[in-house]
Motif scaffolding. Structure first.
Motif, PDB file in Angstrom:
ATOM      1  N   LYS A   1      33.982 117.079  10.334  1.00 32.72           N
ATOM      2  CA  LYS A   1      34.876 117.177   9.172  1.00 32.72           C
ATOM      3  C   LYS A   1      34.085 117.300   7.876  1.00 32.72           C
ATOM      4  CE  LYS A   1      38.943 114.899  11.025  1.00 32.72           C
ATOM      5  NZ  LYS A   1      39.638 113.607  11.133  1.00 32.72           N
TER       6      LYS A   1
ATOM      7  N   LEU B   1      36.326 118.038   4.386  1.00 34.31           N
ATOM      8  CA  LEU B   1      37.479 117.147   4.536  1.00 34.31           C
ATOM      9  C   LEU B   1      37.047 115.698   4.395  1.00 34.31           C
ATOM     10  CD1 LEU B   1      39.361 118.916   7.443  1.00 34.31           C
ATOM     11  CD2 LEU B   1      40.038 118.814   5.052  1.00 34.31           C
TER      12      LEU B   1
ATOM     13  N   GLU C   1      36.098 120.367  -4.697  1.00 33.17           N
ATOM     14  CA  GLU C   1      37.112 120.789  -3.728  1.00 33.17           C
ATOM     15  C   GLU C   1      37.411 122.297  -3.788  1.00 33.17           C
ATOM     16  OE1 GLU C   1      38.626 119.273  -1.294  1.00 33.17           O
ATOM     17  OE2 GLU C   1      40.214 120.731  -0.904  1.00 33.17           O
ATOM     18  N   ARG C   2      37.501 122.833  -4.991  1.00 33.30           N
ATOM     19  CA  ARG C   2      37.818 124.260  -5.134  1.00 33.30           C
ATOM     20  C   ARG C   2      36.806 125.169  -4.448  1.00 33.30           C
ATOM     21  NH1 ARG C   2      39.739 126.387 -10.410  1.00 33.30           N
ATOM     22  NH2 ARG C   2      41.562 125.176 -10.950  1.00 33.30           N
TER      23      ARG C   2
ATOM     24  N   HIS D   1      37.133 126.231  -0.782  1.00 26.54           N
ATOM     25  CA  HIS D   1      38.062 127.263  -0.343  1.00 26.54           C
ATOM     26  C   HIS D   1      37.338 128.426   0.299  1.00 26.54           C
ATOM     27  CE1 HIS D   1      42.332 126.753  -1.608  1.00 26.54           C
ATOM     28  NE2 HIS D   1      41.774 125.597  -1.890  1.00 26.54           N
TER      29      HIS D   1
ATOM     30  N   ARG E   1      35.802 127.408   3.604  1.00 21.16           N
ATOM     31  CA  ARG E   1      36.738 127.220   4.708  1.00 21.16           C
ATOM     32  C   ARG E   1      37.244 128.531   5.296  1.00 21.16           C
ATOM     33  NH1 ARG E   1      39.652 122.560   1.321  1.00 21.16           N
ATOM     34  NH2 ARG E   1      38.188 120.882   1.816  1.00 21.16           N
ATOM     35  N   ARG E   2      37.120 129.602   4.527  1.00 20.13           N
ATOM     36  CA  ARG E   2      37.510 130.889   5.096  1.00 20.13           C
ATOM     37  C   ARG E   2      36.435 131.399   6.043  1.00 20.13           C
ATOM     38  NH1 ARG E   2      40.492 134.384   0.569  1.00 20.13           N
ATOM     39  NH2 ARG E   2      40.362 135.853   2.267  1.00 20.13           N
TER      40      ARG E   2
ATOM     41  N   MET F   1      38.176 125.450  11.630  1.00 21.52           N
ATOM     42  CA  MET F   1      38.126 124.226  12.414  1.00 21.52           C
ATOM     43  C   MET F   1      39.362 124.093  13.292  1.00 21.52           C
ATOM     44  SD  MET F   1      37.265 120.434  11.214  1.00 21.52           S
ATOM     45  CE  MET F   1      37.704 119.023  12.193  1.00 21.52           C
TER      46      MET F   1
ATOM     47  N   PHE G   1      41.280 121.257  15.138  1.00 23.31           N
ATOM     48  CA  PHE G   1      41.312 119.798  15.142  1.00 23.31           C
ATOM     49  C   PHE G   1      41.566 119.251  16.536  1.00 23.31           C
ATOM     50  CE2 PHE G   1      41.416 118.454  10.669  1.00 23.31           C
ATOM     51  CZ  PHE G   1      41.439 119.699  10.082  1.00 23.31           C
TER      52      PHE G   1
ATOM     53  N   THR H   1      47.165 119.937  15.203  1.00 21.00           N
ATOM     54  CA  THR H   1      47.700 119.994  13.837  1.00 21.00           C
ATOM     55  C   THR H   1      48.433 121.290  13.502  1.00 21.00           C
ATOM     56  OG1 THR H   1      45.745 120.902  12.712  1.00 21.00           O
ATOM     57  CG2 THR H   1      45.796 118.550  13.035  1.00 21.00           C
ATOM     58  N   LEU H   2      49.218 121.798  14.450  1.00 19.50           N
ATOM     59  CA  LEU H   2      50.114 122.897  14.096  1.00 19.50           C
ATOM     60  C   LEU H   2      51.205 122.341  13.183  1.00 19.50           C
ATOM     61  CD1 LEU H   2      50.519 124.565  17.599  1.00 19.50           C
ATOM     62  CD2 LEU H   2      49.163 125.421  15.689  1.00 19.50           C
ATOM     63  N   PHE H   3      51.762 123.188  12.324  1.00 19.69           N
ATOM     64  CA  PHE H   3      52.775 122.701  11.395  1.00 19.69           C
ATOM     65  C   PHE H   3      54.132 122.620  12.092  1.00 19.69           C
ATOM     66  CE2 PHE H   3      49.702 125.213   8.825  1.00 19.69           C
ATOM     67  CZ  PHE H   3      48.959 124.105   8.467  1.00 19.69           C
TER      68      PHE H   3
ATOM     69  N   PRO I   1      47.904 131.846   7.899  1.00 26.13           N
ATOM     70  CA  PRO I   1      46.656 132.252   7.232  1.00 26.13           C
ATOM     71  C   PRO I   1      46.572 133.762   7.003  1.00 26.13           C
ATOM     72  CG  PRO I   1      46.201 131.278   9.394  1.00 26.13           C
ATOM     73  CD  PRO I   1      47.649 131.127   9.154  1.00 26.13           C
TER      74      PRO I   1
ATOM     75  N   ALA J   1      42.993 129.252  14.271  1.00 27.54           N
ATOM     76  CA  ALA J   1      41.701 129.092  13.601  1.00 27.54           C
ATOM     77  C   ALA J   1      40.907 130.398  13.587  1.00 27.54           C
ATOM     78  CB  ALA J   1      40.890 127.996  14.290  1.00 27.54           C
TER      79      ALA J   1
ATOM     80  N   MET K   1      53.228 114.634   7.929  1.00 28.90           N
ATOM     81  CA  MET K   1      52.233 115.720   7.963  1.00 28.90           C
ATOM     82  C   MET K   1      50.842 115.192   7.653  1.00 28.90           C
ATOM     83  SD  MET K   1      54.037 119.007   6.187  1.00 28.90           S
ATOM     84  CE  MET K   1      52.669 120.113   6.559  1.00 28.90           C
TER      85      MET K   1
ATOM     86  N   THR L   1      49.469 112.962  10.628  1.00 25.47           N
ATOM     87  CA  THR L   1      49.158 113.739  11.823  1.00 25.47           C
ATOM     88  C   THR L   1      48.139 114.841  11.513  1.00 25.47           C
ATOM     89  OG1 THR L   1      51.044 115.185  11.432  1.00 25.47           O
ATOM     90  CG2 THR L   1      51.395 113.329  12.914  1.00 25.47           C
ATOM     91  N   GLU L   2      47.475 114.733  10.384  1.00 25.40           N
ATOM     92  CA  GLU L   2      46.395 115.645   9.975  1.00 25.40           C
ATOM     93  C   GLU L   2      46.853 117.077   9.741  1.00 25.40           C
ATOM     94  OE1 GLU L   2      43.205 115.074  12.923  1.00 25.40           O
ATOM     95  OE2 GLU L   2      42.139 113.964  11.371  1.00 25.40           O
ATOM     96  N   GLN L   3      48.164 117.283   9.572  1.00 21.26           N
ATOM     97  CA  GLN L   3      48.609 118.651   9.304  1.00 21.26           C
ATOM     98  C   GLN L   3      48.189 119.095   7.910  1.00 21.26           C
ATOM     99  OE1 GLN L   3      52.773 119.546  10.446  1.00 21.26           O
ATOM    100  NE2 GLN L   3      52.663 117.702  11.672  1.00 21.26           N
TER     101      GLN L   3
ATOM    102  N   ASP M   1      45.361 118.079   6.426  1.00 13.85           N
ATOM    103  CA  ASP M   1      43.959 118.447   6.609  1.00 13.85           C
ATOM    104  C   ASP M   1      43.854 119.830   7.248  1.00 13.85           C
ATOM    105  OD1 ASP M   1      42.976 116.143   5.521  1.00 13.85           O
ATOM    106  OD2 ASP M   1      42.576 115.140   7.425  1.00 13.85           O
TER     107      ASP M   1
ATOM    108  N   GLN N   1      44.330 122.413   4.690  1.00 14.53           N
ATOM    109  CA  GLN N   1      43.119 122.559   3.872  1.00 14.53           C
ATOM    110  C   GLN N   1      42.039 123.306   4.626  1.00 14.53           C
ATOM    111  OE1 GLN N   1      42.792 118.332   2.734  1.00 14.53           O
ATOM    112  NE2 GLN N   1      42.342 119.092   0.693  1.00 14.53           N
ATOM    113  N   ALA N   2      41.924 123.009   5.928  1.00 15.44           N
ATOM    114  CA  ALA N   2      40.893 123.679   6.723  1.00 15.44           C
ATOM    115  C   ALA N   2      41.165 125.175   6.824  1.00 15.44           C
ATOM    116  CB  ALA N   2      40.815 123.054   8.109  1.00 15.44           C
ATOM    117  N   LEU N   3      42.418 125.584   6.621  1.00 13.71           N
ATOM    118  CA  LEU N   3      42.729 127.010   6.612  1.00 13.71           C
ATOM    119  C   LEU N   3      42.567 127.603   5.210  1.00 13.71           C
ATOM    120  CD1 LEU N   3      45.948 127.022   8.825  1.00 13.71           C
ATOM    121  CD2 LEU N   3      43.730 127.940   9.452  1.00 13.71           C
ATOM    122  N   ALA N   4      41.909 126.838   4.337  1.00 15.15           N
ATOM    123  CA  ALA N   4      41.679 127.273   2.962  1.00 15.15           C
ATOM    124  C   ALA N   4      42.984 127.492   2.211  1.00 15.15           C
ATOM    125  CB  ALA N   4      40.798 128.522   2.898  1.00 15.15           C
ATOM    126  N   ILE N   5      44.008 126.717   2.568  1.00 13.71           N
ATOM    127  CA  ILE N   5      45.272 126.776   1.837  1.00 13.71           C
ATOM    128  C   ILE N   5      45.397 125.471   1.051  1.00 13.71           C
ATOM    129  CG2 ILE N   5      47.780 126.928   2.035  1.00 13.71           C
ATOM    130  CD1 ILE N   5      47.310 128.467   4.670  1.00 13.71           C
TER     131      ILE N   5
END
Ligand SMILES: Nc1ncnc2c1ncn2[C@@H]1O[C@H](COP(=O)(O)OP(=O)(O)OP(=O)(O)O)[C@@H](O)[C@H]1O
Ligand SMILES: [Mg+2]
Lengths: 250, 258
Positions: A45, A50, A70-71, A74, A77-78, A82, A84, A88-90, A102, A151, B124, B127-129, B131, B134-138
């Motif tokens: 991480k 993170l 943090e900025r 970005h 991360r592209r 990662m 997880f 961690t699907l939405f 994405p 990913a 969210m 459950t690290e959603q 994170d 963020q990991a997707l650069a969003i």
């Protein structure tokens, strides 16, 4: 290409990483192994910002990244994706929408084109029949494969996999192994894989780093790790319940 | 001894509150910065608008109807005593548009929509959603917070307008039933004595309350700690935070424009 130098990390005064050094070259498949709770997830991480180091340095492509704001992460991360441990699907989106997100956000694709591309990618990981399901309606293994597809959407240079084969059946686990190996061999993707899966470790790793008590206890090719004369390493790779290893909890 | 311990506890509470107020302020700044240039995720905004508005309307209609009628019942004795029949429309309209409407609907909105939003974001987060996002650069501020703030502001204003109208209907009905005042009388009493500024005063409050509810609920949702238990605590804190902010901001806005 990636290097951690003397990294320290503690949570609420409890040290997890203590003076950890680790290096990973471009196009390499590096496995990070170690007992549960040793700090494998915490380690990776740090590479995408993170978590932040308490002390030490992290380098990516000759650039020091641990102190970046943090900025600035970005852009990183592209390039460094990662997967997880918990997928961690939405929850609020279907599988296809998850993978399309994405693409829509970064690929400047229109929603319909992004969804079509997402379906194609999900087909590749064997989820063609489930694209319109919500994550809650899928099995753990399906979610994991969906997360892998998501990913990879931005064609990253580095992919961090946190236990990609845990919860998968042997057939799908070997498919994921093959996918990781192909990413490295065909596209020169660097892969750092956290895993407990001895079968995949010895099948596809270029190098293995064994984490123990906050640092890297041993690091080398699969053959070197197998032939290690360190009793702690031997205990771990042979999976013996008793031995010299001190594990917290039991 | 007990005195000292309670003083320490009080100090801790004050510190925690200061941290939360500061946190909400920082989040507000981040939201404002994310609005320049104004890029809004359309899908996420529409999804939230739908989710927030969807079942809020019936509740608002029901409450507003009763509140409008209730005002008349409270007034009735005085209206009869002083024969102030021509003032019923003005009196209820003034109270509902400027004060009762925004604050009541705001509190209800916070309990329903704000709490729901905190629970969603908190889940969210644990459950690290977040994170994962963020990991997707969003950026979670741009993608999660900004659409929610915008949606809540729009939705609360819309609900307040609806609530105002329905409360007026409730007033007309009860005036007719209790005081035998014709709806026309109520209506003219209202439009003759109230200007657009009274209506806009209430609307501007709703706009501010909407932002306060959204920021409070997003802040507590995203800063949750400690799994499912933490989610419960976060929802609790968000609702309390929103209620206190609403009352404080209401006081401030009323005071400044009086
Ligand atoms: N956010 C956090 N706050 C507090 N402690 C944490 C946090 N994240 C990790 N830890 C602690 O750090 C240690 C290492 O956790 P980590 O998740 O890296 O383990 P792991 O090696 O990935 O284990 P596993 O194989 O079970 O996934 C654990 O003791 C955990 O309690
Ligand atoms: Mg882990």
């Amino acid at each position: 290409m990636i290097e951690l130098r003397g990294v320290h990390k503690a949570f609420a005064g409890r040290p997890v990483l203590v003076d950890l050094d680790l290096r990973c070259d471009r196009g390499e498949v590096l496995f990070i192994i170690g007992t549960s709770g040793v700090g494998k997830s915490v380690t990776i991480k740090h590479l995408v910002g993170l978590l932040r180091v308490d002390a030490g340095e992290i380098w990516l492509d000759g650039r020091r990244i641990d102190a970046l704001p943090e900025r600035a992460f970005h852009a990183i991360r592209r390039r460094v994706a990662m997967v997880f441990q918990g997928a961690t699907l939405f929850d609020s989106m279907t599988l296809a929408e998850n993978v399309a997100l994405p693409l829509r956000k970064h690929g400047r694709m229109r929603a319909a084109a992004a969804l079509a591309d997402a379906r194609r990618r999900l087909d590749e990981v064997g989820l063609a029949d489930f694209v319109d399901r919500y994550p809650a309606e899928l099995s753990d293994g399906m979610r994991k494969r969906g997360a892998i597809a998501r990913a990879l959407t931005l064609d990253p240079e580095v992919v961090l996999f946190d236990e990609p084969t845990t919860g998968l059946d042997p057939i799908n686990a070997r498919r994921v192994d093959r996918l990781i190996r192909e990413l490295a061999d065909r596209r020169g993707v660097t892969a750092i894989v956290v895993s407990h899966d001895l079968a995949s470790i010895f099948a596809i790793a270029d190098r293995i780093a064994f984490l123990y008590q906050g640092g890297v206890r041993a690091c080398g090719t699969p053959a070197e790790i197998r032939g290690s004369d360190d009793p702690v390493v031997q205990q771990f790779i042979q999976g013996r319940a008793s031995g010299p290893m001190e594990t917290p909890g039991f | 001894m007990i005195f000292r311990r309670s003083l320490t506890q009080l100090g801790g509470r004050v510190m925690a509150m200061a941290r939360d107020v500061g946190g909400v302020f920082v989040l507000t700044m981040e939201v404002l910065r994310a609005l320049i240039p104004p890029r809004l995720d359309g899908r996420e905004t529409v999804r939230n608008l739908y989710k927030m508005g969807n079942r809020s309307v019936p509740i608002v209609v029901l409450t507003a109807l009763f509140v409008g009628g209730l005002m008349v019942i409270q007034f009735a004795a005085f209206v009869k005593q002083f024969g102030a029949r021509a003032l019923v429309g003005w009196g209820t309209g003034y109270a509902v548009f400027r004060e009762v409407g925004p604050i009541l609907i705001g509190l209800m909105f916070s309990g329903r929509v704000g709490a729901n939003n905190t629970a969603e974001l908190a889940t969210m987060t644990v459950t690290e959603q977040v994170d994962g996002l963020q990991a997707l650069a969003i950026d979670p501020i741009r993608y999660l917070v900004v659409p929610r703030v915008v949606a809540m502001m729009i939705m609360l204003v819309a609900l307040t307008v609806i609530g105002d109208a329905v409360a007026l209907i409730g007033t007309m009905i009860m005036s007719y039933v209790v005081l035998d005042i014709h709806p026309y009388t109520v209506w003219y009493s209202l439009v003759d004595n109230l200007g657009p500024s009274d209506f806009l005063h209430g609307i501007s409050k709703s706009l501010v309350f909407g932002a306060a509810i959204a920021l409070s609920s997003c802040y507590f949702g995203l800063t949750v700690r400690g799994g499912a238990v933490g989610v419960g605590r976060a929802v609790n804190a968000a609702v309390v935070g929103a209620a206190v902010s609403i009352c404080f901001l209401d006081f401030l806005m009323t005071y400044l424009t009086a």
